[in-house]
Enzyme design. Structure first.
Site, PDB file in Angstrom:
ATOM      1  N   ASN A 212      33.479 -49.975  29.875  1.00 44.21           N
ATOM      2  CA  ASN A 212      33.769 -50.441  31.233  1.00 44.21           C
ATOM      3  C   ASN A 212      32.548 -51.226  31.683  1.00 44.21           C
ATOM      4  O   ASN A 212      31.521 -50.649  32.025  1.00 44.21           O
ATOM      5  CB  ASN A 212      34.021 -49.267  32.179  1.00 44.21           C
ATOM      6  CG  ASN A 212      35.287 -48.531  31.818  1.00 44.21           C
ATOM      7  OD1 ASN A 212      36.348 -49.124  31.664  1.00 44.21           O
ATOM      8  ND2 ASN A 212      35.189 -47.222  31.649  1.00 44.21           N
ATOM      9  N   GLU A 309      42.820 -49.928  32.274  1.00 49.01           N
ATOM     10  CA  GLU A 309      42.126 -49.271  33.379  1.00 49.01           C
ATOM     11  C   GLU A 309      41.324 -50.254  34.222  1.00 49.01           C
ATOM     12  O   GLU A 309      40.176 -50.003  34.588  1.00 49.01           O
ATOM     13  CB  GLU A 309      41.232 -48.142  32.839  1.00 49.01           C
ATOM     14  CG  GLU A 309      42.047 -47.077  32.114  1.00 49.01           C
ATOM     15  CD  GLU A 309      41.246 -45.887  31.628  1.00 49.01           C
ATOM     16  OE1 GLU A 309      40.037 -46.040  31.389  1.00 49.01           O
ATOM     17  OE2 GLU A 309      41.853 -44.807  31.502  1.00 49.01           O
ATOM     18  N   LYS A 376      41.756 -45.017  19.112  1.00 53.09           N
ATOM     19  CA  LYS A 376      41.384 -43.613  19.375  1.00 53.09           C
ATOM     20  C   LYS A 376      42.129 -42.693  18.418  1.00 53.09           C
ATOM     21  O   LYS A 376      43.250 -43.010  18.004  1.00 53.09           O
ATOM     22  CB  LYS A 376      41.723 -43.228  20.817  1.00 53.09           C
ATOM     23  CG  LYS A 376      40.750 -43.780  21.844  1.00 53.09           C
ATOM     24  CD  LYS A 376      40.992 -43.203  23.235  1.00 53.09           C
ATOM     25  CE  LYS A 376      40.040 -43.862  24.233  1.00 53.09           C
ATOM     26  NZ  LYS A 376      40.154 -43.340  25.606  1.00 53.09           N
ATOM     27  N   ASP A 381      44.297 -39.471  25.037  1.00 51.46           N
ATOM     28  CA  ASP A 381      42.928 -39.748  25.473  1.00 51.46           C
ATOM     29  C   ASP A 381      41.996 -38.594  25.138  1.00 51.46           C
ATOM     30  O   ASP A 381      41.584 -37.867  26.040  1.00 51.46           O
ATOM     31  CB  ASP A 381      42.904 -39.998  26.992  1.00 51.46           C
ATOM     32  CG  ASP A 381      41.533 -40.455  27.465  1.00 51.46           C
ATOM     33  OD1 ASP A 381      40.743 -40.897  26.618  1.00 51.46           O
ATOM     34  OD2 ASP A 381      41.256 -40.354  28.671  1.00 51.46           O
ATOM     35  N   GLU A 403      38.287 -44.325  16.594  1.00 51.76           N
ATOM     36  CA  GLU A 403      37.343 -43.965  17.657  1.00 51.76           C
ATOM     37  C   GLU A 403      37.468 -42.476  17.945  1.00 51.76           C
ATOM     38  O   GLU A 403      38.551 -41.979  18.260  1.00 51.76           O
ATOM     39  CB  GLU A 403      37.642 -44.788  18.914  1.00 51.76           C
ATOM     40  CG  GLU A 403      36.687 -44.507  20.061  1.00 51.76           C
ATOM     41  CD  GLU A 403      36.944 -45.388  21.289  1.00 51.76           C
ATOM     42  OE1 GLU A 403      36.976 -46.628  21.157  1.00 51.76           O
ATOM     43  OE2 GLU A 403      37.116 -44.822  22.378  1.00 51.76           O
ATOM     44  N   GLU A 409      34.347 -34.792  26.829  1.00 54.14           N
ATOM     45  CA  GLU A 409      34.990 -35.081  28.121  1.00 54.14           C
ATOM     46  C   GLU A 409      36.041 -34.040  28.492  1.00 54.14           C
ATOM     47  O   GLU A 409      36.083 -33.571  29.629  1.00 54.14           O
ATOM     48  CB  GLU A 409      35.622 -36.476  28.075  1.00 54.14           C
ATOM     49  CG  GLU A 409      36.383 -36.824  29.346  1.00 54.14           C
ATOM     50  CD  GLU A 409      36.967 -38.232  29.329  1.00 54.14           C
ATOM     51  OE1 GLU A 409      36.691 -39.005  28.387  1.00 54.14           O
ATOM     52  OE2 GLU A 409      37.710 -38.562  30.278  1.00 54.14           O
TER      53      GLU A 409
HETATM   54  C1  GCU Z   1      39.339 -42.259  29.435  1.00 53.93           C
HETATM   55  C2  GCU Z   1      38.086 -41.847  30.122  1.00 53.93           C
HETATM   56  C3  GCU Z   1      37.422 -43.034  30.766  1.00 53.93           C
HETATM   57  C4  GCU Z   1      37.236 -44.123  29.724  1.00 53.93           C
HETATM   58  C5  GCU Z   1      38.529 -44.438  29.022  1.00 53.93           C
HETATM   59  C6  GCU Z   1      38.331 -45.355  27.827  1.00 53.93           C
HETATM   60  O1  GCU Z   1      40.293 -42.691  30.364  1.00 53.93           O
HETATM   61  O2  GCU Z   1      38.355 -40.859  31.083  1.00 53.93           O
HETATM   62  O3  GCU Z   1      36.202 -42.621  31.279  1.00 53.93           O
HETATM   63  O4  GCU Z   1      36.765 -45.276  30.330  1.00 53.93           O
HETATM   64  O5  GCU Z   1      39.081 -43.259  28.505  1.00 53.93           O
HETATM   65  O6  GCU Z   1      38.268 -44.851  26.712  1.00 53.93           O
HETATM   66  O7  GCU Z   1      38.234 -46.557  27.996  1.00 53.93           O
END
Ligand code: GCU
Length: 689
Positions: A212, A309, A376, A381, A403, A409
């Site tokens: 991000n 996101e 992933k 997630d 990944e 988390e």
């Molecule tokens: C999840 C995670 C986020 C992260 C996202 C990603 O949603 O909670 O913090 O940015 O995965 O892997 O991009």
């Protein structure tokens, strides 16, 4: 001994106490004849000085020539430069060796007991030195050693989710970021020590910043993402800082990468579009790549989170993900760089699980050679357990990486012990049937440029690096598995425990047992161990995000209702190759641990052993707490075997974990009871407290 204000993790190098072993090591390793040519060899010499100094209880002698009047020595160098290496290793062996491979071999040379570490490259020799030291830390014999080792994967990356200009770490539970962008290009010793840790387990790439790269301000954005400006790292004024970090990692055989923002031509440039088919945009990226390589000649490339996101991406211009990724691939191609393009793409879609496949599978064959699609391990997630992503085995014409999340988390963050290696092994060993029986995920990641593993890091500024001391095992285990996904979890655990806590057999056994019991315990109390997703708190305004139980919050993910629980994901099952698709689609054949991931079942549905679904959920939640209690008690018994500081730290975490596991249990069983209305057969639910 070096004094730092942080831990040495698995590079402790405690003195060998057994006199026979010490004497055998001293004969072969007190004198070291090591080449000095390349930068990696400088690191190897330093590591030998530190490591052998600790293990042998005295500083080794480092020679520029073969030492004469000694009984034996360790030689580290190229075959063509050292007679002792030529005596031990044939030229053909070196020719056949992978560029990161190495040979560690004992040999008698001119009447002396010697060990040679050699390779085709300096980097290979550095890995060989780490292997030798690891062996000595585990007190394994050196007299007849003969190791020929090569990595099974080409790309072995750690992805930092560090937010550069705030120093926070997204999903980080070990303090702030270790990278101090305000002070860079000034370097900290800690960078070097981190590079040592990574190199010692074979990591060869590091992404410095969070995927991000910008605070999202659009509908669908993930508000958990704190303010961040990672995209700014691409600005020219920041590149000397990147170059400074890269200089440290380079010496340890690690290439540096950056996460970039897809809209960088707008944000960091002066264009008004980031359309991948626009010539000006292509030119901007090509020039930017040139600029980056002017600063970092061996720069690894870009990692991209696009159209997910709230991050921008090719969808903003009605382009697909191959068009998006290839734009960057073309810019990096002249420099030998690579794009890691994440498959974690979801937006409004009826079920997130099917979306990555729907998006990427049709694009198989369209990505450039220097683009890797980073997938992933599972479709949701990083949940405590998921089935593998259906993209594994569905993109035969594309380079793919898996990944994994090293940071915890959804598995207790910095508080709960949860050893991820068995979880990852399950993913890597799962047969995709892509090429008939016997095509496990790990084989799809092996031995081709652009294929491998990416692990979301768990390191921060905490003195122990990882928040929970035992979480160091996840970083260690990730590196070892990335190097060789065939390694079994027990081997990795044994290595880590011995290097970290020493070779007392009782300690090795107890800590290994604790680690191996930890993931099943977390699965029990957070999910009832039947494959439920997202039972965690997801509100975005609190730090405990994804830590506390909150099963009522996202019922769409686990499907609890009055008539039953679980989600019918038959559409997802169909995305797999046969017979996996049929296995998952069938209530009878679906493995229990994934049953409620794939099926919505009545609360009183009977499992194979005659237990009902709701009863199994109750039982597992209660069992999970007992497992934590037993881990805590097992650890408590080590109080005179592990040093006080580390013992107390872990003991406190176990106290907290136990309290929190009870909170999980009580929340979960109450939730199940509220929906099912069926009391526990053992009278524990409903609870009257
Ligand atoms: C999840 C995670 C986020 C992260 C996202 C990603 O949603 O909670 O913090 O940015 O995965 O892997 O991009």
């Amino acid at each position: 001994m070096r004094v730092t204000d942080y831990d040495d993790c698995w590079l402790q190098y405690d003195a060998v106490e057994d006199p026979a072993i010490r004497s055998s090591y001293r004969t072969r390793c007190t004198h070291v004849f090591a080449s000095t040519e390349g930068p990696e060899l400088g690191v190897a010499r330093d590591e030998l000085r530190t490591g052998l100094g600790g293990l042998l209880g005295r500083d080794p002698h480092l020679w520029m020539h073969p030492p004469r009047s000694v009984d034996g020595f360790l030689a580290v160098g190229r075959r063509e430069r050292m007679a002792v290496v030529r005596a031990a290793v044939d030229a053909e062996e070196i020719d056949a060796l992978h560029e990161e491979g190495y040979i560690v071999r004992s040999v008698e040379w001119e009447g002396k007991d010697c060990i040679v570490v050699t390779a085709a490259t300096d980097k290979g020799m550095l890995y060989g030195v780490y292997h030798l030291l690891r062996r000595m830390a585990a007190r394994r014999p050196l007299a007849d050693v003969d190791i020929v080792e090569e990595p099974k994967t080409e790309e072995r990356l750690v992805n930092h989710w560090d937010n550069p200009f705030r120093a926070s770490v997204e999903r980080g539970y070990a303090g702030t970021s270790i990278f101090d962008w305000e002070q860079l290009p000034d370097l900290r010793e800690r960078y070097r020590d981190y590079a040592r840790l990574l190199a010692s387990v074979g990591i060869n790439g590091i992404v410095l910043n969070n995927v991000n790269t910008q605070k999202p301000d659009r509908p669908g954005a993930n508000p958990a993402v704190a303010e961040m400006e990672g995209w700014q790292l691409l600005r020219e004024r920041n590149l000397p800082k990147v170059a400074a970090i890269a200089s440290v990692f380079r010496r340890h055989g690690i290439r540096t990468y950056l996460s970039v923002n897809y809209a960088a031509p707008i944000l960091a440039g002066d264009l008004d579009t980031a359309d991948p088919l626009d010539d000006d945009v292509a030119r901007w990226w090509a020039e930017k790549a040139d600029e980056v390589y002017d600063h970092v000649s061996d720069f690894g490339g870009f990692l991209v989170k696009a159209d997910s996101e709230g991050q921008p991406g090719p969808y903003d211009y009605d382009r697909n993900h191959a068009e998006g990724a290839n734009l960057l691939g073309r810019a990096l191609e002249p420099h030998g760089g690579r794009v890691y393009w994440r498959a974690f793409v979801y937006a409004s879609h009826k079920d997130r699980s099917v979306q990555a496949y729907d998006t990427f599978e049709p694009l198989d064959g369209e990505f450039l050679d220097n683009v890797t699609v980073q997938i992933k391990n599972g479709p949701i997630d990083f949940q405590p357990r998921e089935p593998i992503s259906s993209l594994f085995g569905s993109m035969p014409e594309t380079s793919v990486a898996c990944e994994l999340q090293i940071t915890q988390e959804y598995t207790g963050q910095g508080v709960h012990a949860c050893y991820h290696v068995p979880l990852w092994k399950e993913t890597l060993d799962t047969d995709t049937y892509a090429d008939g029986e016997g095509t496990p995920v790990k084989d799809l990641l092996s031995r081709r440029e652009g294929r491998g593993l990416a692990g979301v890091g768990n390191v921060g500024e905490d003195p122990n690096w990882t928040g929970h001391y035992l979480a160091q095992s996840n970083l260690y285990g990730y590196g070892r598995l990335a190097w060789n996904p065939d390694l079994d979890a027990e081997t990795i655990t044994d290595e880590w425990v011995r290097q970290t806590f020493g070779n007392d057999p009782d300690v090795v056994e107890a800590v290994s047992d604790i680690l191996h019991d930890s993931w099943p315990a977390v699965l029990d109390y957070t999910t009832g161990h039947l494959g439920l997703m997202h039972m965690m708190y997801n509100q975005d305004d609190v730090l405990e995000n994804h830590y506390n139980p909150s099963p009522g919050e996202w019922p769409g993910y686990h499907g609890a209702s009055e008539d039953g629980i679980g989600v019918d994901r038959s559409e997802y099952a169909e995305q797999f190759h046969s017979p996996l698709s049929e296995r998952y689609a069938s209530v009878e054949d679906c493995p229990d641990e994934l049953l409620l991931f794939f099926h919505h079942l009545p609360w009183d549905h009977e499992l194979d052993d005659g237990t009902t679904v709701v009863q199994r959920l109750y039982d597992n939640c209660f069992e999970g707490v007992e497992e934590v209690r037993s881990m805590r008690d097992r650890w408590a018994e080590l109080d005179d075997r592990v040093d006080t500081a580390r013992h107390r730290h872990v003991a406190e975490r176990f106290d907290e974990q136990l309290a929190h596991a009870k909170h999980w249990r009580d929340t979960m069983v109450a939730y199940f009871y509220d929906h099912a209305g069926i009391p526990d057969a053992h009278g524990r639910v409903p609870r009257d407290d």
